[in-house]
Design an enzyme around this catalytic site. Structure first.
Site, PDB file in Angstrom:
ATOM      1  N   GLU A 225       4.017   0.618  -3.011  1.00 47.90           N
ATOM      2  CA  GLU A 225       4.227   0.313  -1.598  1.00 47.90           C
ATOM      3  C   GLU A 225       5.692   0.411  -1.173  1.00 47.90           C
ATOM      4  O   GLU A 225       6.324  -0.591  -0.778  1.00 47.90           O
ATOM      5  CB  GLU A 225       3.690  -1.077  -1.272  1.00 47.90           C
ATOM      6  CG  GLU A 225       2.189  -1.204  -1.427  1.00 47.90           C
ATOM      7  CD  GLU A 225       1.635  -2.520  -0.872  1.00 47.90           C
ATOM      8  OE1 GLU A 225       2.411  -3.287  -0.263  1.00 47.90           O
ATOM      9  OE2 GLU A 225       0.438  -2.769  -1.042  1.00 47.90           O
ATOM     10  N   GLU A 406      -5.517  -1.475  -4.596  1.00 49.57           N
ATOM     11  CA  GLU A 406      -5.498  -2.836  -4.059  1.00 49.57           C
ATOM     12  C   GLU A 406      -6.430  -2.911  -2.869  1.00 49.57           C
ATOM     13  O   GLU A 406      -6.396  -2.058  -1.985  1.00 49.57           O
ATOM     14  CB  GLU A 406      -4.093  -3.273  -3.624  1.00 49.57           C
ATOM     15  CG  GLU A 406      -3.104  -3.476  -4.758  1.00 49.57           C
ATOM     16  CD  GLU A 406      -1.779  -4.050  -4.275  1.00 49.57           C
ATOM     17  OE1 GLU A 406      -1.758  -4.702  -3.200  1.00 49.57           O
ATOM     18  OE2 GLU A 406      -0.764  -3.839  -4.965  1.00 49.57           O
TER      19      GLU A 406
END
Length: 499
Positions: A225, A406
């Protein structure tokens, strides 16, 4: 960069944050969970259970995933390991940030977290009992190189060798993330990700791991991320290193992307047969109304949320509208050198997608909430967004293999007097998002695996220990593990390879 652009970027960071203040919570219901005990899964959902029977009480549907599809769960080093001062580990930016008064809820730190460093063998047994086929974890850079460079710390390498070997012994495939935000503090002191040199130090660190762990790790993820580091660490300031500087933020974005590409090139220079790719949190952006202004603002918002990272990695260019919005004199624009985008777009083997929420963008560039939120008030619960983002990646960028690394939500989970944790709301969330992923697969998306965030309750960054995201409840005073009702449900999903 104009003042208007600066205000928009700061507003976007606040609205797009991946850790927010505690909200009102998601309502949950249902019957009591099947009994769970510390150290494994209870016999209330035993090996003789019919895999077509939903342990929550309802019949299963007929959504079966392709043969070979892998089911897993995910964690990250600073959130679960603890042992921050043991066996030669150096300081990270999150050690510094979380120990600074006022930075985290209740002053919580990751000093102990879920104590996974000491309890990893028991946690591996839990994974085996769940039937996980894959475990996505991250490696702590300061545990390998305490100062971010130089001779590796053998005790740190040995820990991850034991972890990887233990996964193989239990038939679980390791998926290792090289960087999940815990930059060595020494590198931060030298400029951190604003310093181009950090990208080259990252490539050296990656090589240490590629050679130290070898093909025992079949899948490597480079940067987790990058958008969150940019938005939360450098725009909003509620993640480490805690800055609010739009000019620095997007230079950081470029250097994180460069670090990714350099790591890919480094792996290719070895004789490794492992696969490699980035882990991007992608969120569909929709116009909040039917106006032309909302459509235009949504497209630019998508540029900052998604295309800035997807285009550079998969097309070898940054989106023109984002560069124009930042301005030709921005630090990012001035920081791009000849050959950088060729490096960033080095061919990858797979793309890891992390999905949590959609955004609905108004004509003025703000956002509105359209769906119920979880305990994390930034997270709108919209399963169709999973379908939309997966199909969009395949449509716009071609058939790159995808993995969901995720997907999950926090709840105010509590341990009942009978020793169970009834998190029916999490089951509903996961079921609906898995069904959306199945629909994407049916429509041609090359999705290979799915990982729940997260395996364990853990340190949730600025939110400390207030939010519980795990399949497994962690009683922090005792570090006892209690598989939640969702863990038992997930085990049956894995057995059936479907819903």
């Amino acid at each position: 960069m104009s003042m208007l652009t600066r205000r928009r970027l700061l507003s976007r960071a606040a609205l797009s944050a991946t850790a927010g203040a505690t909200g009102t919570g998601l309502r949950v219901g249902g019957t009591a969970a099947t009994a769970a005990v510390s150290g494994g899964l209870a016999t209330g959902c035993d090996a003789d259970t019919d895999p077509d029977t939903d342990p929550t009480g309802g019949p299963r549907g007929d959504l079966r995933f392709p043969t070979g599809f892998s089911w897993g769960a995910a964690t990250s080093a600073y959130q679960v390991e603890g042992a921050t001062k043991e066996d030669g580990r150096g300081e990270s930016v999150w050690d510094t940030f979380s120990r600074t008064p006022g930075r985290t809820r209740n002053g919580d730190t990751g000093d102990i977290a879920a104590d996974h460093y000491h309890r990893y063998a028991d946690d591996l047994d839990l994974m085996r009992d769940l039937g996980l086929g894959s475990y996505r974890f991250s490696i702590s850079w300061p545990r390998i190189q305490p100062d971010g460079t130089g001779t590796p710390n053998q005790r740190g390498l040995d820990f991850y060798r034991r972890l990887v070997d233990g996964l193989h012994e239990r038939g679980i495939s390791p998926m290792a993330t090289l960087f999940h935000w815990d930059l060595p503090q020494t590198l931060q002191d030298a400029g951190g990700w604003e310093n181009r040199d950090t990208a080259y130090r990252f490539a050296e660190y990656a090589e240490v791991l590629f050679r130290g762990l070898g093909d025992r790790v079949p899948v490597w993820l480079t940067i987790n991320e990058p958008k969150t580091v940019v938005q939360n660490g450098y725009l909003h300031g509620h993640h480490a290193p805690g800055f609010q500087d739009p000019q620095a933020a997007y230079l950081v974005a470029h250097h994180l992307q460069l670090a990714h590409g350099l790591a890919v090139e480094t792996l290719r220079a070895t004789d490794s047969t492992a696969r490699i790719g980035p882990a991007l949190n992608l969120h569909p952006c929709y116009p909040a109304d039917d106006s032309a202004e909302a459509a235009g603002a949504s497209h630019l918002y998508d540029g900052y949320e998604n295309r800035l990272y997807l285009d550079s990695i998969l097309k070898g260019s940054y989106p023109a509208d984002v560069l124009a919005d930042l301005g030709p004199g921005s630090r990012m624009a001035r920081g791009i050198r000849d050959g950088d985008l060729k490096t960033i777009s080095a061919p990858i083997d797979l793309l890891a997608v992390q999905y949590y929420t959609p955004y609905y963008v108004t004509g003025t560039g703000g956002t509105v909430t359209r769906w119920p939120t979880s305990q994390a008030d930034w997270q709108q619960i919209y399963p169709d967004g999973m379908y939309d983002i997966l199909t969009r990646v395949t449509r716009d960028y071609g058939p790159v293999p995808l993995t969901v690394t995720e997907n999950g939500l926090p709840q105010a989970d509590t341990l009942s007097p009978d020793g169970t944790v009834d998190d029916a709301g999490r089951i509903s969330f996961l079921r609906d998002h898995m069904a959306a992923a199945h629909r994407a697969v049916t429509d041609g998306v090359p999705l290979e695996s799915y990982h729940v965030w997260s395996l364990l309750d853990n340190f949730e960054w600025a939110e400390g220990y207030d939010q519980r995201w795990g399949l497994v409840y962690v009683d922090y005073p005792t570090q006892r593990r209690v598989p939640k009702r969702s863990a038992l449900w997930y085990r049956e999903v894995i057995r059936a390879n479907g819903l």
